[in-house]
Structure formats: C-alpha cells, structure tokens
Design a protein around this motif. Structure first.
Motif, PDB file in Angstrom:
ATOM      1  N   ASP A 248     -13.085  -2.583 -10.729  1.00 28.92           N
ATOM      2  CA  ASP A 248     -12.723  -3.731 -11.566  1.00 28.92           C
ATOM      3  C   ASP A 248     -11.243  -3.746 -11.944  1.00 28.92           C
ATOM      4  O   ASP A 248     -10.794  -4.643 -12.662  1.00 28.92           O
ATOM      5  N   ASN A 249     -10.481  -2.750 -11.485  1.00 29.50           N
ATOM      6  CA  ASN A 249      -9.077  -2.675 -11.854  1.00 29.50           C
ATOM      7  C   ASN A 249      -8.295  -3.897 -11.370  1.00 29.50           C
ATOM      8  O   ASN A 249      -8.632  -4.505 -10.350  1.00 29.50           O
ATOM      9  N   VAL A 250      -7.251  -4.219 -12.100  1.00 30.88           N
ATOM     10  CA  VAL A 250      -6.377  -5.330 -11.715  1.00 30.88           C
ATOM     11  C   VAL A 250      -5.376  -4.805 -10.690  1.00 30.88           C
ATOM     12  O   VAL A 250      -4.443  -4.079 -11.029  1.00 30.88           O
ATOM     13  N   VAL A 251      -5.569  -5.170  -9.433  1.00 26.13           N
ATOM     14  CA  VAL A 251      -4.685  -4.738  -8.348  1.00 26.13           C
ATOM     15  C   VAL A 251      -4.183  -5.996  -7.648  1.00 26.13           C
ATOM     16  O   VAL A 251      -4.943  -6.676  -6.958  1.00 26.13           O
ATOM     17  N   LEU A 252      -2.912  -6.304  -7.815  1.00 26.52           N
ATOM     18  CA  LEU A 252      -2.359  -7.535  -7.260  1.00 26.52           C
ATOM     19  C   LEU A 252      -2.109  -7.389  -5.766  1.00 26.52           C
ATOM     20  O   LEU A 252      -1.713  -6.337  -5.294  1.00 26.52           O
ATOM     21  N   SER A 253      -2.348  -8.485  -5.054  1.00 28.82           N
ATOM     22  CA  SER A 253      -2.105  -8.515  -3.613  1.00 28.82           C
ATOM     23  C   SER A 253      -0.880  -9.364  -3.335  1.00 28.82           C
ATOM     24  O   SER A 253      -0.735 -10.458  -3.875  1.00 28.82           O
ATOM     25  N   TRP A 254      -0.008  -8.857  -2.481  1.00 31.88           N
ATOM     26  CA  TRP A 254       1.199  -9.589  -2.113  1.00 31.88           C
ATOM     27  C   TRP A 254       1.004 -10.201  -0.738  1.00 31.88           C
ATOM     28  O   TRP A 254       0.136  -9.794   0.025  1.00 31.88           O
ATOM     29  N   GLY A 255       1.827 -11.184  -0.418  1.00 34.62           N
ATOM     30  CA  GLY A 255       1.721 -11.869   0.863  1.00 34.62           C
ATOM     31  C   GLY A 255       2.262 -11.045   2.014  1.00 34.62           C
ATOM     32  O   GLY A 255       2.657  -9.892   1.861  1.00 34.62           O
ATOM     33  N   SER A 256       2.304 -11.659   3.183  1.00 33.11           N
ATOM     34  CA  SER A 256       2.714 -10.955   4.394  1.00 33.11           C
ATOM     35  C   SER A 256       4.193 -11.096   4.701  1.00 33.11           C
ATOM     36  O   SER A 256       4.707 -10.418   5.590  1.00 33.11           O
ATOM     37  N   GLN A 257       4.904 -11.978   3.996  1.00 34.86           N
ATOM     38  CA  GLN A 257       6.330 -12.150   4.240  1.00 34.86           C
ATOM     39  C   GLN A 257       7.119 -11.139   3.412  1.00 34.86           C
ATOM     40  O   GLN A 257       7.141 -11.204   2.195  1.00 34.86           O
ATOM     41  N   GLU A 258       7.769 -10.217   4.100  1.00 31.15           N
ATOM     42  CA  GLU A 258       8.452  -9.126   3.401  1.00 31.15           C
ATOM     43  C   GLU A 258       9.562  -9.630   2.493  1.00 31.15           C
ATOM     44  O   GLU A 258       9.791  -9.093   1.416  1.00 31.15           O
ATOM     45  N   ALA A 259      10.267 -10.660   2.913  1.00 29.53           N
ATOM     46  CA  ALA A 259      11.427 -11.113   2.150  1.00 29.53           C
ATOM     47  C   ALA A 259      11.036 -11.874   0.888  1.00 29.53           C
ATOM     48  O   ALA A 259      11.768 -11.873  -0.101  1.00 29.53           O
ATOM     49  N   ASN A 260       9.869 -12.526   0.903  1.00 33.27           N
ATOM     50  CA  ASN A 260       9.516 -13.413  -0.215  1.00 33.27           C
ATOM     51  C   ASN A 260       8.239 -13.028  -0.938  1.00 33.27           C
ATOM     52  O   ASN A 260       8.094 -13.318  -2.121  1.00 33.27           O
ATOM     53  N   SER A 261       7.290 -12.413  -0.253  1.00 35.18           N
ATOM     54  CA  SER A 261       5.964 -12.224  -0.827  1.00 35.18           C
ATOM     55  C   SER A 261       5.591 -10.757  -0.985  1.00 35.18           C
ATOM     56  O   SER A 261       4.465 -10.358  -0.716  1.00 35.18           O
ATOM     57  N   SER A 262       6.544  -9.953  -1.373  1.00 37.21           N
ATOM     58  CA  SER A 262       6.272  -8.535  -1.605  1.00 37.21           C
ATOM     59  C   SER A 262       6.779  -8.161  -2.988  1.00 37.21           C
ATOM     60  O   SER A 262       7.456  -8.945  -3.646  1.00 37.21           O
ATOM     61  N   SER A 263       6.471  -6.966  -3.417  1.00 36.51           N
ATOM     62  CA  SER A 263       6.799  -6.554  -4.779  1.00 36.51           C
ATOM     63  C   SER A 263       8.310  -6.436  -4.979  1.00 36.51           C
ATOM     64  O   SER A 263       9.077  -6.245  -4.020  1.00 36.51           O
ATOM     65  N   TRP A 264       8.727  -6.516  -6.219  1.00 34.67           N
ATOM     66  CA  TRP A 264      10.149  -6.391  -6.567  1.00 34.67           C
ATOM     67  C   TRP A 264      10.683  -5.035  -6.130  1.00 34.67           C
ATOM     68  O   TRP A 264      11.783  -4.928  -5.606  1.00 34.67           O
ATOM     69  N   TYR A 265       9.897  -3.979  -6.317  1.00 33.74           N
ATOM     70  CA  TYR A 265      10.337  -2.636  -5.945  1.00 33.74           C
ATOM     71  C   TYR A 265      10.557  -2.532  -4.429  1.00 33.74           C
ATOM     72  O   TYR A 265      11.520  -1.929  -3.967  1.00 33.74           O
ATOM     73  N   TYR A 266       9.639  -3.123  -3.671  1.00 30.36           N
ATOM     74  CA  TYR A 266       9.755  -3.050  -2.212  1.00 30.36           C
ATOM     75  C   TYR A 266      11.020  -3.753  -1.745  1.00 30.36           C
ATOM     76  O   TYR A 266      11.785  -3.213  -0.930  1.00 30.36           O
ATOM     77  N   ARG A 267      11.263  -4.946  -2.262  1.00 31.89           N
ATOM     78  CA  ARG A 267      12.449  -5.689  -1.831  1.00 31.89           C
ATOM     79  C   ARG A 267      13.726  -5.019  -2.335  1.00 31.89           C
ATOM     80  O   ARG A 267      14.765  -5.085  -1.685  1.00 31.89           O
ATOM     81  N   ARG A 268      13.659  -4.377  -3.473  1.00 35.26           N
ATOM     82  CA  ARG A 268      14.853  -3.763  -4.062  1.00 35.26           C
ATOM     83  C   ARG A 268      15.235  -2.465  -3.364  1.00 35.26           C
ATOM     84  O   ARG A 268      16.421  -2.167  -3.185  1.00 35.26           O
ATOM     85  N   PHE A 269      14.251  -1.669  -2.944  1.00 30.85           N
ATOM     86  CA  PHE A 269      14.546  -0.313  -2.481  1.00 30.85           C
ATOM     87  C   PHE A 269      14.182  -0.024  -1.026  1.00 30.85           C
ATOM     88  O   PHE A 269      14.655   0.958  -0.472  1.00 30.85           O
TER      89      PHE A 269
END
Length: 336
Positions: A248-269
C-alpha cells in the motif's frame, strides 16, 4: 429632420462597427492553444511530478545540510529564502490547478466524480502539509480564495489553523472515496500514484488508505499544539482503513522520457552526466554515521554506498575521525 436622420444613421453605423470590433477583439484575445476546460487526467501526472520535484529540490538544497544527516559542498544565503521561487512553484504551478479542479468537480459534476474530487483533496492536503511543516504559518484559507490566479493580497494562517483545515479536508476526502462506485469513469486511467506501474487506473482502495493514514499522521503531529485536535481526528482515522503493508506504500511512477518524465534527482545527477563529481552527491553526515555505526543499524547499507564505491580506484579512502573521544580536526585551542 435631415440632421436627425444623419445623426441616427451615424449612431447606427458606429454601433455596428463597435460591436464588430468588440467581437474581433474577443477572438484575437482567445489563445487557441490554451486548454480552458481542464480535466484532471490532463494535468494530474504533471501536478504529481511538479510536487515531487519541488520537494526533492528543497531536500537537496536545504534540508540535507540543515538536518546534519548529510553533507554537501553547497551553501545558502539569506537572499535565497525569498528568491528560490518555492512559494510561486507551490501556489502557481501546483495549487492553482488543484483549486480549479476542486471547484469544478465539487460544484458541476457532483456524485459522478466524487472519487476524482477526493484524490484532489488528498494530494492538496499532502502538499499543504509539506509546506506548513517546512515554513510554519502559510496562506491557506485565503489562498486563491476568489478563484483568481492574480490575487495579490492574502492573509497567513497560523500553523494550528493550517493543520485544522488540512485535517478537515482529509476527512471530507475520506468520506468521498467510494471504491464501489457505479461511475466507471470516476478514476484516472493513468494514475502515477496508485496505478499499476503508472499506466493503470486508480486503485481507490489504496487512495483511501493513503488519505486516512495521512490524516492519522498529521493528527499525531499536532498533539503538542492541540491535544483535542489530535484526539478528535486520530479517533476518526483509527476507525477507518489504514496502510498496513508495503503493497500500500505510495510509490510514484515516472514516465519513459528521461529528459522530461523522470525524477529530479535522476535529471540532476545521472541524466547526460559523463563523469562522477563526488562533491555534488550527498554524503552521510558525521552525526548520522556515528549513530548508525554505534547501534549496528543495517539501514546504512541500504541508504549509502560504501566509501569511494563510485569514485575512481586511485582515490584515497575517506577517514572518519572519532570526535566523541578526540577533538575535531577543525578544533584548536585559540578558536581561530
């Protein structure tokens, strides 16, 4: 009579031209590329992503250092308290759409979209809770209260007022959730919060549990502020459905576009990074490290990579100085 006829003709022609000009201006001032009648499904994924990006950026730029649980090569200045755009991102990029949708589903759609309205109220409450926990008193009751995004003057609510309003809104949301609804469209077809891998429709049972568990968490949070408020809403929450397992945990899903639909940490680092820069990555703070190692806490291996694991092989290991039994490296007796 001739003068009167000329006058009437002139007024008629002028009125016709004025009406035509007005109609033309209305068409010109209408942005054909703007969506004026917004649906929750059209903005929901973006709203969730902007929410998490905002909190991730705050976490990295502020709270890692300030909590002393991690350390970064980063410093802040007093000017950033007003210049980092946090309030604008929250009230304009997040809250504005949610308030507009809350009004729409709450007044126009009625029972047919009760679950959508409950989802909006739950996420809005979560965002207000995060903001109040970080900043204390914030505008809530008077924020965008007239339906205008151009509102310039509004009052700040006290922390107690904010938390009370949040608990009331979560109670309204919990009562609205109806997993057995007869209205099959009263879900999100692609729900990034409680949809299977972000592509499935909303799991309303999980949404309801999240809403109620958040209500219990906030009720306990305010017990030193207003114990009666805690007792009232904690009792309500304990009578309802709560998160009771990892599924039941809240686990957000991001899209498949790396530049626009991924987490802030992923795009930043990670995204488009060609080299590892150790000073931009959070490192375990001294206080947290000593706490975890002293107690033999197994979470240290889950939270952190080992020293130099991601660095080049020729770098020297990072040495941890025992400051409990010896002076710190920066200490000197002259305090200079």
């Amino acid at each position: 009579m001739k003068k009167l006829s000329y006058l009437l003709a002139t007024l008629f022609i002028g009125g016709t031209l004025l009406t035509s000009c007005t109609d033309d201006f209305e068409e010109v001032n209408t942005n054909t590329n703007k969506v004026y009648d917004v649906e929750l499904a059209d903005v929901w994924a973006g709203t969730v992503q902007r929410s998490m990006n905002l909190f991730a950026e705050l976490n990295y730029n502020r709270f890692l250092n300030f909590s002393r649980t991690a350390i970064l090569q980063y410093s802040t200045s007093p000017g950033q308290d007003t210049g980092d755009g946090v309030f604008r991102n929250f009230y304009v990029n997040l809250l504005r759409d949610m308030v507009a949708l809350e009004r729409k589903y709450g007044t126009e759609q009625g029972e047919a979209y009760a679950n959508r309205l409950a989802i909006i109220k739950t996420w809005e409450s979560y965002c207000f809770y995060m903001m109040a926990s970080m900043y204390g008193p914030i505008p809530m009751s008077d924020a965008i209260s007239d339906g205008s995004e151009n509102k310039r003057y509004y009052r700040y609510d006290s922390e107690q007022e904010v938390y009370t309003q949040i608990l009331e809104k979560l109670t309204e949301a919990y009562d609205l959730f109806n997993p057995s609804t007869a209205y099959v469209k009263d879900v999100l077809e692609h729900d990034p919060v409680f949809g299977a891998d972000g592509t499935g429709s909303s799991d309303l049972v999980k949404w309801r549990k999240f809403c109620n568990t958040l209500r219990l968490n906030i009720a306990l949070h305010v017990q030193n502020m207003d114990i009666q408020l805690t007792r009232k809403y904690a009792a309500m929450a304990l009578d309802g459905d709560l998160i009771d397992g990892n599924d039941d945990n809240v686990v957000l899903s991001w899209g498949s576009q790396e530049a626009n639909s991924s987490s802030w940490y992923y795009r930043r680092f990670i995204y488009n990074q060609t080299s590892f820069e150790k000073t931009t990555y959070p490192a375990c703070g001294e206080y947290l490290y000593i706490y975890l190692r002293t107690l033999g806490d197994p979470r240290i291996d889950a939270w952190f990579n080992r020293t130099n694991e991601l660095a080049s092989t020729n770098e020297k290991p990072f040495l941890v100085v025992d400051t409990l039994t010896r002076p710190h490296q920066c200490f000197n007796k002259d305090n200079t």
